[in-house]
Design a protein around this motif. Sequence first.
Motif, PDB file in Angstrom:
ATOM      1  N   GLY A  18       0.806  -1.221   0.000  1.00 40.96           N
ATOM      2  CA  GLY A  18       0.000   0.000   0.000  1.00 40.96           C
ATOM      3  C   GLY A  18       0.833   1.263   0.000  1.00 40.96           C
ATOM      4  O   GLY A  18       0.490   2.217   0.710  1.00 40.96           O
ATOM      5  N   LEU A  19       1.917   1.282  -0.770  1.00 43.54           N
ATOM      6  CA  LEU A  19       2.783   2.462  -0.823  1.00 43.54           C
ATOM      7  C   LEU A  19       2.032   3.654  -1.409  1.00 43.54           C
ATOM      8  O   LEU A  19       1.564   3.610  -2.551  1.00 43.54           O
ATOM      9  CB  LEU A  19       4.030   2.168  -1.668  1.00 43.54           C
ATOM     10  N   LYS A  20       1.942   4.721  -0.637  1.00 42.88           N
ATOM     11  CA  LYS A  20       1.234   5.914  -1.096  1.00 42.88           C
ATOM     12  C   LYS A  20       1.971   6.540  -2.274  1.00 42.88           C
ATOM     13  O   LYS A  20       3.196   6.684  -2.246  1.00 42.88           O
ATOM     14  CB  LYS A  20       1.108   6.912   0.052  1.00 42.88           C
ATOM     15  N   CYS A  52       0.356  -1.341   5.050  1.00 39.67           N
ATOM     16  CA  CYS A  52      -0.887  -0.569   5.055  1.00 39.67           C
ATOM     17  C   CYS A  52      -0.492   0.793   5.622  1.00 39.67           C
ATOM     18  O   CYS A  52      -0.572   1.041   6.813  1.00 39.67           O
ATOM     19  CB  CYS A  52      -1.943  -1.253   5.926  1.00 39.67           C
ATOM     20  N   TRP A  53      -0.064   1.695   4.744  1.00 41.35           N
ATOM     21  CA  TRP A  53       0.660   2.882   5.170  1.00 41.35           C
ATOM     22  C   TRP A  53      -0.229   4.033   5.622  1.00 41.35           C
ATOM     23  O   TRP A  53       0.212   4.876   6.404  1.00 41.35           O
ATOM     24  CB  TRP A  53       1.573   3.378   4.048  1.00 41.35           C
ATOM     25  N   THR A  54      -1.437   4.101   5.126  1.00 36.67           N
ATOM     26  CA  THR A  54      -2.245   5.294   5.395  1.00 36.67           C
ATOM     27  C   THR A  54      -3.438   4.979   6.291  1.00 36.67           C
ATOM     28  O   THR A  54      -4.004   3.872   6.251  1.00 36.67           O
ATOM     29  CB  THR A  54      -2.765   5.916   4.086  1.00 36.67           C
ATOM     30  N   GLN A  55      -3.825   5.969   7.076  1.00 35.61           N
ATOM     31  CA  GLN A  55      -5.002   5.840   7.923  1.00 35.61           C
ATOM     32  C   GLN A  55      -6.247   5.619   7.075  1.00 35.61           C
ATOM     33  O   GLN A  55      -7.173   4.893   7.472  1.00 35.61           O
ATOM     34  CB  GLN A  55      -5.161   7.102   8.767  1.00 35.61           C
ATOM     35  N   TYR A  58      -6.421   1.950   6.205  1.00 36.89           N
ATOM     36  CA  TYR A  58      -6.764   1.212   7.433  1.00 36.89           C
ATOM     37  C   TYR A  58      -8.257   1.353   7.739  1.00 36.89           C
ATOM     38  O   TYR A  58      -8.938   0.367   8.033  1.00 36.89           O
ATOM     39  CB  TYR A  58      -5.929   1.740   8.589  1.00 36.89           C
ATOM     40  N   ASN A  59      -8.759   2.583   7.640  1.00 32.56           N
ATOM     41  CA  ASN A  59     -10.184   2.811   7.922  1.00 32.56           C
ATOM     42  C   ASN A  59     -11.071   2.050   6.948  1.00 32.56           C
ATOM     43  O   ASN A  59     -12.137   1.539   7.323  1.00 32.56           O
ATOM     44  CB  ASN A  59     -10.493   4.303   7.867  1.00 32.56           C
ATOM     45  N   SER A  60     -10.646   1.981   5.697  1.00 27.87           N
ATOM     46  CA  SER A  60     -11.427   1.257   4.701  1.00 27.87           C
ATOM     47  C   SER A  60     -11.510  -0.230   5.045  1.00 27.87           C
ATOM     48  O   SER A  60     -12.579  -0.849   4.974  1.00 27.87           O
ATOM     49  CB  SER A  60     -10.797   1.448   3.316  1.00 27.87           C
ATOM     50  N   ILE A  61     -10.368  -0.811   5.418  1.00 24.35           N
ATOM     51  CA  ILE A  61     -10.347  -2.228   5.784  1.00 24.35           C
ATOM     52  C   ILE A  61     -11.146  -2.458   7.065  1.00 24.35           C
ATOM     53  O   ILE A  61     -11.900  -3.428   7.186  1.00 24.35           O
ATOM     54  CB  ILE A  61      -8.892  -2.712   5.929  1.00 24.35           C
ATOM     55  N   ARG A  62     -11.015  -1.554   8.027  1.00 28.41           N
ATOM     56  CA  ARG A  62     -11.762  -1.679   9.284  1.00 28.41           C
ATOM     57  C   ARG A  62     -13.267  -1.623   9.043  1.00 28.41           C
ATOM     58  O   ARG A  62     -14.038  -2.346   9.671  1.00 28.41           O
ATOM     59  CB  ARG A  62     -11.357  -0.562  10.248  1.00 28.41           C
ATOM     60  N   GLY A  72      -9.059  -3.279  16.625  1.00 33.29           N
ATOM     61  CA  GLY A  72      -7.964  -3.079  15.686  1.00 33.29           C
ATOM     62  C   GLY A  72      -7.032  -1.976  16.144  1.00 33.29           C
ATOM     63  O   GLY A  72      -7.385  -1.120  16.949  1.00 33.29           O
ATOM     64  N   LYS A  73      -5.822  -2.006  15.607  1.00 34.19           N
ATOM     65  CA  LYS A  73      -4.820  -0.988  15.931  1.00 34.19           C
ATOM     66  C   LYS A  73      -3.985  -0.687  14.703  1.00 34.19           C
ATOM     67  O   LYS A  73      -3.451  -1.587  14.066  1.00 34.19           O
ATOM     68  CB  LYS A  73      -3.918  -1.477  17.068  1.00 34.19           C
ATOM     69  N   PHE A  74      -3.909   0.596  14.359  1.00 31.90           N
ATOM     70  CA  PHE A  74      -3.024   1.102  13.312  1.00 31.90           C
ATOM     71  C   PHE A  74      -1.790   1.651  14.012  1.00 31.90           C
ATOM     72  O   PHE A  74      -1.907   2.545  14.856  1.00 31.90           O
ATOM     73  CB  PHE A  74      -3.732   2.185  12.502  1.00 31.90           C
ATOM     74  N   TYR A  75      -0.620   1.130  13.696  1.00 32.22           N
ATOM     75  CA  TYR A  75       0.587   1.457  14.450  1.00 32.22           C
ATOM     76  C   TYR A  75       1.344   2.610  13.793  1.00 32.22           C
ATOM     77  O   TYR A  75       1.608   2.590  12.588  1.00 32.22           O
ATOM     78  CB  TYR A  75       1.479   0.226  14.595  1.00 32.22           C
ATOM     79  N   HIS A  76       1.694   3.592  14.620  1.00 28.89           N
ATOM     80  CA  HIS A  76       2.404   4.780  14.148  1.00 28.89           C
ATOM     81  C   HIS A  76       3.892   4.639  14.450  1.00 28.89           C
ATOM     82  O   HIS A  76       4.281   4.270  15.561  1.00 28.89           O
ATOM     83  CB  HIS A  76       1.849   6.027  14.832  1.00 28.89           C
ATOM     84  N   SER A  77       4.710   4.970  13.459  1.00 27.26           N
ATOM     85  CA  SER A  77       6.152   4.849  13.655  1.00 27.26           C
ATOM     86  C   SER A  77       6.882   5.622  12.565  1.00 27.26           C
ATOM     87  O   SER A  77       6.378   5.762  11.446  1.00 27.26           O
ATOM     88  CB  SER A  77       6.581   3.375  13.608  1.00 27.26           C
TER      89      SER A  77
END
Length: 467
Positions: A18-20, A52-55, A58-62, A72-77
Amino acid sequence: MIDSPPSSVRVLSLNCWGLKFLAKWRNERLSEIGRQIAAADPPPDIVGLQECWTQQDYNSIRESTKHFLPHGKFYHSGIFGGGLVILARWPIEESSMVRYPLNGRPAAFYRGDWFVGKGVACARIRMGPRKRDIAEVFCTHLHAPYESEPHDSYLCHRTAQAWEITKLMRGAAERGHLVIGLGDFNMVPLSLAHRIIETHSPLRDVWRITHPDSSLGAAKDKCEQVRGLPMPNAEFNISKNGTTCDSAFNSWRWNEAHKKRLAKGENVHIEPSVDDASAKRLDYIFFSSGETHDASTGQRTAEWTLKETNVGMMMRHPTLKCSLSDHFSIEATLNRSITTPETLDTGPYALEERYLPIETYDEILANITKYMARERIQRKLRLGHFGFQLSLTVASLIGVWWVPHNYVAFILMFISSFGLALGVTEAWMGLLFVGSEIRALKEFEWEVRNARERAVVKQAADDKNGS
């Protein structure tokens, strides 16, 4: 409140690609990934996603999966995000993102590993009311190999990363919990990183449990030829070798002729019998069963066993006709093998001390020494470049007093200013980044030497007892 623990757990891991701005049809593909996870039969209970790089993605999959994976958890780093996601049927009690100390180089901006802050997404998942009804999940994406081993200049990074996640998973296993490690490990089976994980932790590669004779890499790298096996076809690679990357079935790895047909909207069919020389397994699920201990008998019993594993998410996008990612998923089902009363103890445990061969530790130490020498040379070159650019700038400032034309003075100042900015950047990387990396290498080196010393002591004790 969870009334009772599950009798089985279905696990799925997928690199979503999912590279933006770079991954083609990213929004369409990741939205469809969410829909296909929701339509899976049997449905997964725990999902780990990479890239899965973008929020937004992630929101779409959620949105597609929240009816059966409500947690669910989207991890920031890092600067651009780690790309890691964990979805679960049960509550996530605790979560953390552990950055890898060794993780690429900022100078390799075109590769991006350093900028995304790769690490381990950790989740403690409550599956039932009892204290042992815990699954500790570790989702990761190790540094990519850009050359073949042993010539890969990032081999030391990937080895150190495997060492780090192994420590985390071993600690979880010592707490007596079900431990699941999953993700794109960017390694082939029985490589150095793979052996570190399976030796320094009790976790096991699910695919090699059910397929112990599966391929150790791509056929084009002579992995099958060395074992005296014929060229595998695409179907065999999926069903027996568990290949998740570079498969002949994956549209993102097709030749130009197939890509042109796909671009015209044609639903290209790939024969299962076609030779598949490039396919390999880079995606893994490792697991370690929680154990129960009967104080009256002294017996310990594994609470979870592997039922089955398979490669999945091979379907095409319904309208684009392309694969949903440049990877396929790896999936597994774990069964609770026993039903135990609450009176039985489940840990913590002192795990059996297992070690790699002594020469393997020597190999790791040699890689560390080689890479550390490289980085010290890099530091000198970068600081030397800064010194050169600083001297050039000073010379230009002096020279503008004698140039006959203003435009010549402008060119001198522009070039020298640009060069000095570049030199300062080089100095920053040489002093700060390389220095930080060398210190991380020293920590890694100490840990490996310490493990080697313990391995020598154990080997000597085994030899003495054997004699």
